[in-house]
Write an enzyme that holds these catalytic residues in place. Structure first.
Site, PDB file in Angstrom:
ATOM      1  N   LYS A  23      27.347  27.649  63.304  1.00  0.00           N
ATOM      2  CA  LYS A  23      27.693  26.853  62.117  1.00  0.00           C
ATOM      3  C   LYS A  23      29.098  25.961  62.814  1.00  0.00           C
ATOM      4  O   LYS A  23      29.241  24.873  62.360  1.00  0.00           O
ATOM      5  CB  LYS A  23      28.207  27.840  61.058  1.00  0.00           C
ATOM      6  CG  LYS A  23      29.088  27.199  60.021  1.00  0.00           C
ATOM      7  CD  LYS A  23      28.940  28.029  58.916  1.00  0.00           C
ATOM      8  CE  LYS A  23      30.020  29.236  58.750  1.00  0.00           C
ATOM      9  NZ  LYS A  23      31.574  28.735  58.644  1.00  0.00           N
ATOM     10  N   SER A  24      30.041  26.746  63.838  1.00  0.00           N
ATOM     11  CA  SER A  24      31.009  26.004  64.256  1.00  0.00           C
ATOM     12  C   SER A  24      30.640  24.676  64.937  1.00  0.00           C
ATOM     13  O   SER A  24      31.331  23.865  64.790  1.00  0.00           O
ATOM     14  CB  SER A  24      32.029  26.948  64.983  1.00  0.00           C
ATOM     15  OG  SER A  24      32.348  27.939  64.203  1.00  0.00           O
ATOM     16  N   GLN A 170      40.580  26.502  63.346  1.00  0.00           N
ATOM     17  CA  GLN A 170      40.776  25.308  62.350  1.00  0.00           C
ATOM     18  C   GLN A 170      41.846  24.676  62.310  1.00  0.00           C
ATOM     19  O   GLN A 170      41.859  23.159  62.391  1.00  0.00           O
ATOM     20  CB  GLN A 170      40.305  26.062  60.762  1.00  0.00           C
ATOM     21  CG  GLN A 170      39.008  26.446  60.887  1.00  0.00           C
ATOM     22  CD  GLN A 170      38.647  26.987  59.589  1.00  0.00           C
ATOM     23  OE1 GLN A 170      39.400  27.211  58.580  1.00  0.00           O
ATOM     24  NE2 GLN A 170      37.539  27.445  59.350  1.00  0.00           N
ATOM     25  N   ASP A 316      35.018  36.858  62.428  1.00  0.00           N
ATOM     26  CA  ASP A 316      34.133  36.797  61.462  1.00  0.00           C
ATOM     27  C   ASP A 316      33.117  38.057  61.597  1.00  0.00           C
ATOM     28  O   ASP A 316      32.390  38.059  60.563  1.00  0.00           O
ATOM     29  CB  ASP A 316      33.287  35.230  61.661  1.00  0.00           C
ATOM     30  CG  ASP A 316      34.107  34.251  61.367  1.00  0.00           C
ATOM     31  OD1 ASP A 316      35.178  34.443  60.722  1.00  0.00           O
ATOM     32  OD2 ASP A 316      33.876  33.078  61.767  1.00  0.00           O
ATOM     33  N   ARG A 347      38.292  39.400  52.721  1.00  0.00           N
ATOM     34  CA  ARG A 347      37.505  40.613  53.396  1.00  0.00           C
ATOM     35  C   ARG A 347      37.962  41.900  53.597  1.00  0.00           C
ATOM     36  O   ARG A 347      37.070  42.533  54.118  1.00  0.00           O
ATOM     37  CB  ARG A 347      36.843  39.835  54.563  1.00  0.00           C
ATOM     38  CG  ARG A 347      35.817  38.464  54.375  1.00  0.00           C
ATOM     39  CD  ARG A 347      35.425  38.048  55.652  1.00  0.00           C
ATOM     40  NE  ARG A 347      34.673  36.767  55.162  1.00  0.00           N
ATOM     41  CZ  ARG A 347      34.360  35.896  56.072  1.00  0.00           C
ATOM     42  NH1 ARG A 347      34.663  36.044  57.245  1.00  0.00           N
ATOM     43  NH2 ARG A 347      33.464  34.938  55.682  1.00  0.00           N
ATOM     44  N   ARG A 389      29.235  36.524  54.731  1.00  0.00           N
ATOM     45  CA  ARG A 389      29.061  37.680  55.767  1.00  0.00           C
ATOM     46  C   ARG A 389      29.166  38.849  54.985  1.00  0.00           C
ATOM     47  O   ARG A 389      28.593  39.746  55.590  1.00  0.00           O
ATOM     48  CB  ARG A 389      30.424  37.305  56.783  1.00  0.00           C
ATOM     49  CG  ARG A 389      30.548  36.082  57.235  1.00  0.00           C
ATOM     50  CD  ARG A 389      31.002  36.084  58.644  1.00  0.00           C
ATOM     51  NE  ARG A 389      31.038  34.587  59.016  1.00  0.00           N
ATOM     52  CZ  ARG A 389      29.858  34.091  59.603  1.00  0.00           C
ATOM     53  NH1 ARG A 389      28.785  34.698  59.788  1.00  0.00           N
ATOM     54  NH2 ARG A 389      30.037  32.625  60.180  1.00  0.00           N
TER      55      ARG A 389
HETATM   56  O1  SPQ Z   1      34.319  27.476  57.335  1.00  0.00           O
HETATM   57  P1  SPQ Z   1      34.805  28.749  56.904  1.00  0.00           P
HETATM   58  O2  SPQ Z   1      34.492  29.005  55.435  1.00  0.00           O
HETATM   59  O3  SPQ Z   1      36.301  28.950  57.371  1.00  0.00           O
HETATM   60  O4  SPQ Z   1      34.140  29.851  57.932  1.00  0.00           O
HETATM   61  C1  SPQ Z   1      34.357  31.018  58.299  1.00  0.00           C
HETATM   62  C2  SPQ Z   1      33.148  31.945  58.302  1.00  0.00           C
HETATM   63  O5  SPQ Z   1      33.209  33.269  58.103  1.00  0.00           O
HETATM   64  O6  SPQ Z   1      32.195  31.314  58.391  1.00  0.00           O
HETATM   65  C3  SPQ Z   1      35.669  32.011  58.010  1.00  0.00           C
HETATM   66  F1  SPQ Z   1      35.525  32.376  56.862  1.00  0.00           F
HETATM   67  O7  SPQ Z   1      34.646  30.970  59.907  1.00  0.00           O
HETATM   68  C4  SPQ Z   1      35.594  30.238  60.517  1.00  0.00           C
HETATM   69  C5  SPQ Z   1      36.224  31.318  61.427  1.00  0.00           C
HETATM   70  O8  SPQ Z   1      36.895  32.316  60.626  1.00  0.00           O
HETATM   71  C6  SPQ Z   1      35.072  29.088  61.187  1.00  0.00           C
HETATM   72  C7  SPQ Z   1      36.086  28.571  62.182  1.00  0.00           C
HETATM   73  C8  SPQ Z   1      35.776  27.334  62.920  1.00  0.00           C
HETATM   74  O9  SPQ Z   1      34.446  26.775  63.014  1.00  0.00           O
HETATM   75  O10 SPQ Z   1      36.673  26.639  63.196  1.00  0.00           O
HETATM   76  C9  SPQ Z   1      36.986  29.267  62.785  1.00  0.00           C
HETATM   77  C10 SPQ Z   1      37.671  30.463  62.008  1.00  0.00           C
HETATM   78  O11 SPQ Z   1      38.794  30.382  61.107  1.00  0.00           O
HETATM   79  P2  SPQ Z   1      40.176  30.508  61.543  1.00  0.00           P
HETATM   80  O12 SPQ Z   1      40.975  30.386  60.008  1.00  0.00           O
HETATM   81  O13 SPQ Z   1      40.576  31.365  62.198  1.00  0.00           O
HETATM   82  O14 SPQ Z   1      40.334  29.042  62.269  1.00  0.00           O
END
Ligand code: SPQ
Length: 430
Positions: A23-24, A170, A316, A347, A389
Site C-alpha cells: 500500500k505505501s 508520512q 502497523d 488501536r 488491520r
Molecule cells: O494511510 P494510513 O491510513 O495512515 O495507513 C496506515 C495503515 O495501517 O495502513 C496507518 F494507519 O499506515 C501508515 C503507517 O502507520 C502508512 C504510512 C506510509 O505509507 O507512509 C506510514 C505510517 O504512518 P505514520 O503516521 O507512522 O507515518
C-alpha cells in the site's frame, strides 16, 4: 451492519500465497509518476480503496491515469503540470494520501480543499501543517486548523531545517515532496528510522537525496523522469499470514514476492525473539526495494518486550502482534507505541476491547499493551471498528478459536487487502 461468520476447520496443510502490492509503495508510485515527466507503467499496484483514492485525487489534478488488469499507466507532466481541482479532494480513509498530498501540493499556486471519512477527519494534521506552514504554505481546517475538512493555499516554499517530533514516514514524506520544489536545501531530522519508500523511489525516478545518520537532505527545484515500476507484495498484509502460521496447529505458509525493506520488517525480528520459525529465501532487489519469500511454521512461542527504535518498523503490525502474544507463554510488553492512538481507530483501545471478547488477557497502558499468555481463545461477536488491520487481526484470531467468531463490519478490509478472505480460505481447504 454487515457481518461475517468465521469458523475454520481442516487438517494442517502447507500453503503458498502471494499477497497484493504494498500500500505505501503503491501510493508513492502514483505520486512520483504524476509529478515526473513522461510515462510510468506500474505493475502489481494495490487496487485497494486507499490507493484508489490517491488515483482519483490525481485525476482531479489533471493527470492521465489508465488502469487495466495487468498495469496502471500514468502520463506525468511534471509538478507544474498539476492543475487546480474544481472540487474538494476526497481522501476517504487514507492518512497516507492526505498527508503526502499536503506536502506535494503545498508548492503550487492554487487552493485545495480536502475531506475524508469520519475516521480520517479525526486524525491529527498539525504534524504536517506546522512544518509546511514554516515553509510558507497556509492551512485552514476544522477545530482550530487541526482536522479535515482542511484547505491549503500553496506558496513559493522556502527550505527549512526540521526536527520531526514523531517518528512518522508520512511527515517525512510530505516534507520530502515539499522540499523537492522549495528554494534551497531542506534538512529533515528523524528520531528513529521510519519506512523509507519515498527516499528509495525518489532516487529511482532520478531525484537526489542524501542521508547522513538521522538527517535527510533534499535540494529544491528538482525534476523527475517517468520509469516503469513493479510493486512488491505488502509485508504488512503478509504479517497476518505470518502470524496465522506461527500460532497454528502445525500449519506452514510460504509467502512469495513480499517486500522485505528492513524499515518494515520489525515483525520478523520479534517473531525470532519469540522463538518463531521464520525463514527468508530468494532475496532480490526490485526498483531499489528488497523482495523475497517468507516461510513460517508453527512453533512453541515465548513472550518478549517490544520497545524503542523497532516500533516505527512494525507500527502497523502491532494489532496482529497482540494476537500473536496471546499464544506465547509468559508476558509480552509493548511500549513506546502511543502513535497507535491516532490510526484508523485508537488501536490500543480497539485491540484490547476486541481481543478481550475472545478471552485474551490483555491490558492497555499509556503507550502500549501488556499481554499475558498463553490463553486459548473462545469465540464471540467482535467488531473491526472500521479499521482494516483490526478486522484482519480478528479474522486471524478466528482461525484458532474453538467456536464461531462473528466479525462485524468486515468490509473495511478492502482498504488494504481486497482478496484477504480468498487467501485465508486457501489456507483452510479441506
Ligand atoms: O494511510 P494510513 O491510513 O495512515 O495507513 C496506515 C495503515 O495501517 O495502513 C496507518 F494507519 O499506515 C501508515 C503507517 O502507520 C502508512 C504510512 C506510509 O505509507 O507512509 C506510514 C505510517 O504512518 P505514520 O503516521 O507512522 O507515518
Amino acid at each position: 451492519m454487515t457481518i461475517m461468520k468465521l469458523h475454520f476447520t481442516g487438517h494442517p496443510v502447507k500453503t503458498i500465497i502471494e499477497v497484493p502490492g504494498d500500500k505505501s509503495i503503491s501510493h508513492r508510485a502514483i505520486m512520483f509518476a504524476a509529478i515526473a515527466h513522461g510515462k510510468t507503467t506500474i505493475t502489481n499496484l494495490l487496487v485497494g480503496e486507499d490507493v484508489l483514492q490517491t488515483i482519483r485525487c490525481f485525476r482531479q489534478l489533471g493527470v492521465d491515469i489508465q488502469q487495466s488488469d495487468e498495469k496502471v499507466t500514468v502520463i506525468g507532466n511534471g509538478f507544474h503540470g498539476l492543475k487546480e481541482p474544481r472540487d474538494v479532494l476526497y481522501t476517504g480513509n487514507s492518512g497516507t494520501t492526505t498527508r503526502l498530498l499536503f506536502g506535494l501540493l503545498a508548492s503550487l499556486p492554487y487552493t485545495f480543499t480536502f475531506t475524508g471519512d469520519a475516521s480520517l477527519n479525526n486524525r491529527p494534521m498539525k504534524r504536517i501543517t506546522i512544518p509546511l506552514t514554516m515553509m510558507g504554505a497556509t492551512f485552514i481546517g476544522r477545530n482550530n486548523d487541526q482536522y479535515l475538512p482542511m484547505t491549503i493555499r500553496g506558496a513559493n516554499l522556502q527550505a527549512i531545517n526540521y526536527h520531526m517530533p514523531v517518528a512518522s514516514a508520512q511527515v517525512k514524506s510530505a516534507l520530502i515532496f515539499a522540499a523537492l520544489q522549495a528554494n534551497g536545501i531542506t534538512t529533515i531530522y528523524e528520531k528513529a528510522p521510519s519506512r523509507n519508500h519515498t527516499e528509495i523511489m525518489l532516487q529511482y525516478f532520478g531525484g537526489q537525496l542524501r542521508r547522513q545518520g538521522n538527517e535527510i537532505i533534499v535540494e529544491g527545484q528538482q525534476s523527475l523522469l517517468g520509469k516503469d515500476i513493479h510493486v512488491p507484495g505488502d509485508f504488512s498484509s503478509a504479517a497476518f499470514f505470518i502470524v496465522m502460521a506461527a500460532i497454528s496447529d502445525g500449519r506452514e505458509v510460504t509467502i512469495k514476492n513480499v517486500g522485505l525493506n528492513p524499515t518494515r520488517t520489525g515483525l520478523v525480528e520479534v517473531l525470532q525473539q519469540m522463538n518463531g520459525k521464520i525463514t527468508i529465501t530468494e532475496p532480490s532487489i526490485k526498483n531499489g526495494e528488497r523482495v523475497g519469500t517468507i516461510i513460517v511454521k508453527a512453533s512453541e512461542l515465548q513472550g518478549t518486550v517490544i520497545e524503542g527504535e523497532i516500533i516505527p518498523r512494525l507500527i502497523d503490525e502491532i494489532p496482529i502482534i497482540a494476537l500473536l502474544a496471546t499464544q506465547c507463554s509468559g508476558t509480552t510488553i509493548i511500549k513506546d507505541a502511543s502513535e497507535l492512538k491516532v490510526k484508523e481507530s485508537n488501536r490500543i483501545d480497539t485491540v484490547v476491547t476486541e481481543l478481550r471478547k475472545l478471552g485474551a488477557d490483555i491490558e492497555a497502558t499509556d503507550d502500549g499493551l501488556i499481554i499475558r499468555g498463553k490463553r486459548p481463545l473462545t469465540g464471540g461477536i467482535v467488531n473491526s471498528h472500521g479499521d482494516h488491520r483490526i478486522g484482519m487481526m480478528l479474522a486471524i484470531a478466528a482461525t484458532i478459536c474453538k467456536e464461531e467468531v462473528i466479525l462485524e463490519n468486515p468490509e473495511c478490509i478492502s482498504i488494504s487487502y481486497p482478496s484477504f478472505f480468498q487467501d485465508l480460505n486457501k489456507c483452510f481447504l479441506k
